[in-house]
Design an enzyme around this catalytic site. Structure first.
Site, PDB file in Angstrom:
ATOM      1  N   SER A 135       0.832  -1.195   0.000  1.00 34.65           N
ATOM      2  CA  SER A 135       0.000   0.000   0.000  1.00 34.65           C
ATOM      3  C   SER A 135       0.877   1.260   0.000  1.00 34.65           C
ATOM      4  O   SER A 135       1.820   1.366  -0.784  1.00 34.65           O
ATOM      5  CB  SER A 135      -0.936  -0.042   1.213  1.00 34.65           C
ATOM      6  OG  SER A 135      -1.987   0.886   1.102  1.00 34.65           O
ATOM      7  N   ASP A 198      -7.459  -5.173  -7.242  1.00 36.73           N
ATOM      8  CA  ASP A 198      -7.118  -4.203  -6.195  1.00 36.73           C
ATOM      9  C   ASP A 198      -7.236  -2.771  -6.720  1.00 36.73           C
ATOM     10  O   ASP A 198      -6.585  -2.391  -7.696  1.00 36.73           O
ATOM     11  CB  ASP A 198      -5.698  -4.479  -5.701  1.00 36.73           C
ATOM     12  CG  ASP A 198      -5.289  -3.561  -4.565  1.00 36.73           C
ATOM     13  OD1 ASP A 198      -6.137  -2.803  -4.061  1.00 36.73           O
ATOM     14  OD2 ASP A 198      -4.102  -3.616  -4.178  1.00 36.73           O
ATOM     15  N   HIS A 313      -7.237  -5.917  -2.073  1.00 38.41           N
ATOM     16  CA  HIS A 313      -6.061  -5.244  -1.509  1.00 38.41           C
ATOM     17  C   HIS A 313      -5.520  -5.991  -0.292  1.00 38.41           C
ATOM     18  O   HIS A 313      -4.377  -5.772   0.121  1.00 38.41           O
ATOM     19  CB  HIS A 313      -6.431  -3.809  -1.112  1.00 38.41           C
ATOM     20  CG  HIS A 313      -5.264  -2.964  -0.716  1.00 38.41           C
ATOM     21  ND1 HIS A 313      -4.198  -2.720  -1.554  1.00 38.41           N
ATOM     22  CD2 HIS A 313      -4.970  -2.300   0.449  1.00 38.41           C
ATOM     23  CE1 HIS A 313      -3.317  -1.942  -0.950  1.00 38.41           C
ATOM     24  NE2 HIS A 313      -3.757  -1.678   0.266  1.00 38.41           N
TER      25      HIS A 313
END
Length: 607
Positions: A135, A198, A313
């Site tokens: 991330s 994602d 994600h």
């Protein structure tokens, strides 16, 4: 046959990095340490050494992740970084400055003091440093890897290799950053793992300014989930309001579709760089071309739903565990059989790995067709080995231009006026003979500039600048032709307008060739010369002579004692340097010609 060979080679080249990662434990170890950083080091990073490899993992949970981190604000890198990324800076005033995400850069700079100490402590102890993160932590990892690559470039012989692996990382910077990384040939140092649906790595492709609060809710949701890695992900997104999920998903999908329809992602503020490994339950594919990456981002998201775009994600651990066993693994082609063309077989395997075939009930027919076209485009982007072979043919075709300049040098050095190669060209530049040599000089410059452009565009093999044939050819060209460039610079008075040649007039190609020559493999013992060199081994020697001539003129007129002493010191340093070159026979005969600029300077200096 040539098209088939080219396509097959491109397919193999584009998969090289990802195949290597999938066949080693690097991906699994990187993800394992990322997970630990997420749970135990929120807002920070951790370092772990395994054998000769050190891992630096940045947490994807940032405690200060305010709304600014979800914006698309870009800032010029050279205005914020205190020179940490200097090798990346633009090499042309016409080029737009490198810009990166403002808050991501701020986050990296806040960690830099401690990070520098930790990484410097690893130097000499490990052979490789893998910098990783999920991330937002992945974007910080990319900046850290860029800084380390810039730092290692300043070392004469760096012994540490750098690899950056990110998981679901948002984009970092603009097109100029993308091009600069390609120019430095660092594309292979970055591997961005992106799960099929994602939405996080796709987020900054979209105009999200009107949805900041919803994106902040999404980030907070992800952070809570990352802190509890054993949580069951499926169905978890139901905790988010439907309007948050639907609004973000539709916004990103709409803007990505517009970008995917373009030849290049030129309308986007953010550009992808490095290799992108798209993974799902069926396996993974690797894409490097920026336009292809953008298209694959859209095509895969087009088969998703708002819920799975958020949950994906959090599923990287599941995907990574399968990649090693399934990466582009040949499967049974039930009806059609394996295509006869290896190029088509490669595309078919990649489509199956991405689950974008027309047989997949979740894939619309037009998406499957676009995916196939996208993979063909990625394969045909370039064929380094074939390009290098064609370039060798072009090199042979410019040999007559170089040979004519060599003949001209011999004639000048043997002439009765005893001026030598440099001064003959400088003082007789208007004659027909010199005009022809000048034309050859420009033709050779055009060829070598095209070589550098292809190299920096990743169109040539990664070891091209270390291949003896090209290192030696570029060095010979530099030693032969740069004195003519210097002569032309001073003959046309460019030094009065811009300043002396070495600092203000030297072409960038020569600086690149200097680096190629420095980085070559040198024999342990070089033989001492028994006669003067055919070409002066310092291609900038005549530029130094021109500066020394100016110092000598100035010292006669200078009344200030301090300035006069400084001029004498510069003259003394140059005289010793030139004397050492002559002693080692590293100059050509034209330097010592009776009426050469250097010989006349020496006479004036003695007086």
């Amino acid at each position: 046959m040539e098209t088939e060979t080219s396509c097959r080679s491109n397919f193999e080249m584009s998969e090289m990095l990802a195949t290597y990662l999938a066949s080693t434990s690097l991906l699994e170890e990187a993800w394992r340490i990322c997970s630990i950083a997420n749970t135990k080091f929120p807002g920070a990073y951790m370092v772990e050494q395994i054998g000769s490899v050190a891992y630096v993992a940045f947490s994807g949970i940032q405690m200060d992740s305010g709304s600014d981190q979800t914006s698309r604000n870009l800032v010029p890198l050279d205005a914020e970084d205190d020179g940490l990324f200097a090798p990346l800076y633009r090499h042309s005033e016409a080029e737009e400055p490198i810009k990166v995400h403002k808050e991501m850069l701020k986050l990296f700079l806040s960690m830099y003091p401690s990070l520098q100490i930790q990484i410097m402590a690893l130097m000499g102890k490990v052979k490789s440093i893998v910098i990783t993160g999920q991330s937002i932590g992945g974007t910080t990892a990319s900046l850290s890897a860029l800084w380390l690559l810039c730092h290692l470039q300043s070392m004469s012989s760096p012994v540490t290799t750098v690899l950056c692996i990110t998981f679901g990382s948002p984009l970092l910077g603009n097109e100029t950053l993308h091009r600069s990384i390609r120019r430095q040939r660092w594309v292979g140092n970055f591997c961005h793992v992106v799960s099929k649906h994602d939405i996080m790595p796709r987020l900054l492709f979209a105009e999200i300014v009107n949805h900041i609060s919803k994106i902040q809710d999404l980030l907070n949701f992800w952070h809570c989930c990352m802190a509890s890695p054993h949580i069951i992900v499926t169905g978890l997104s139901s905790q988010l309001p439907d309007d948050v999920k639907d609004t973000i998903f539709q916004c990103v999908l709409k803007d990505l579709e517009l970008l995917a329809q373009a030849e290049e992602p030129s309308e986007s503020l953010f550009w992808p760089f490095g290799s992108f490994v798209f993974c799902c339950q069926e396996g993974a594919i690797c894409v490097e071309n920026a336009a292809s990456v953008t298209k694959m981002m859209y095509l895969m998201l087009a088969t998703a739903s708002p819920c799975c775009s958020i949950e994906d994600h959090l599923k990287y651990g599941d995907y990574i565990a399968k990649v090693s066993n399934q990466f582009l693994k040949a499967r049974n082609f039930q009806e059609e059989g394996l295509p006869d063309s290896s190029c088509e077989a490669g595309v078919a395997l990649a489509l199956q790995s991405s689950q974008l075939t027309h047989k997949n009930p979740n894939t619309r027919k037009e998406v499957a067709i676009m995916a196939k076209d996208c993979l063909h485009m990625a394969q045909n982007d370039h064929n380094p080995n074939l390009t290098a072979a064609n370039l060798a043919i072009k090199l042979s075709k410019i040999v007559p231009f170089r040979a004519e300049i060599e003949w001209y040098k011999t004639r000048c050095d043997e002439a009765d006026d005893q001026m030598g190669y440099y001064d003959s060209f400088k003082l007789k530049g208007g004659s027909r003979r010199e005009a022809r040599i000048n034309m050859n000089r420009h033709k050779l410059a055009g060829f070598w500039n095209s070589v550098i452009l292809m190299l920096e565009s990743n169109k040539l093999p990664h070891d091209f600048d270390r291949r003896g044939k090209w290192v030696n050819a570029s060095q010979f060209y530099k030693l032969l032709v740069e004195p003519l460039d210097i002569a032309d610079y001073y003959r046309t008075g460019m030094h009065r307008e811009h300043g002396h040649y070495i600092e203000h007039g030297r072409e960038r190609r020569y600086q690149i060739f200097d680096k190629w020559w420095r980085d070559r493999r040198v024999p342990e013992k070089e033989k001492k010369r028994s006669k003067f060199a055919s070409l002066t081994q310092d291609s900038c020697f005549w530029a130094r002579v021109e500066e020394a001539r100016e110092w000598l003129d100035n010292v006669r007129r200078e009344s200030d004692v301090t300035k006069r002493r400084l001029l004498w010191h510069k003259i003394d340093v140059f005289e010793k340097y030139a004397g050492k070159l002559i002693e080692n026979k590293e100059v050509s005969n034209d330097v010592l010609a009776k009426n050469s600029s250097f010989s006349r300077w020496m006479e004036e200096w003695k007086k």
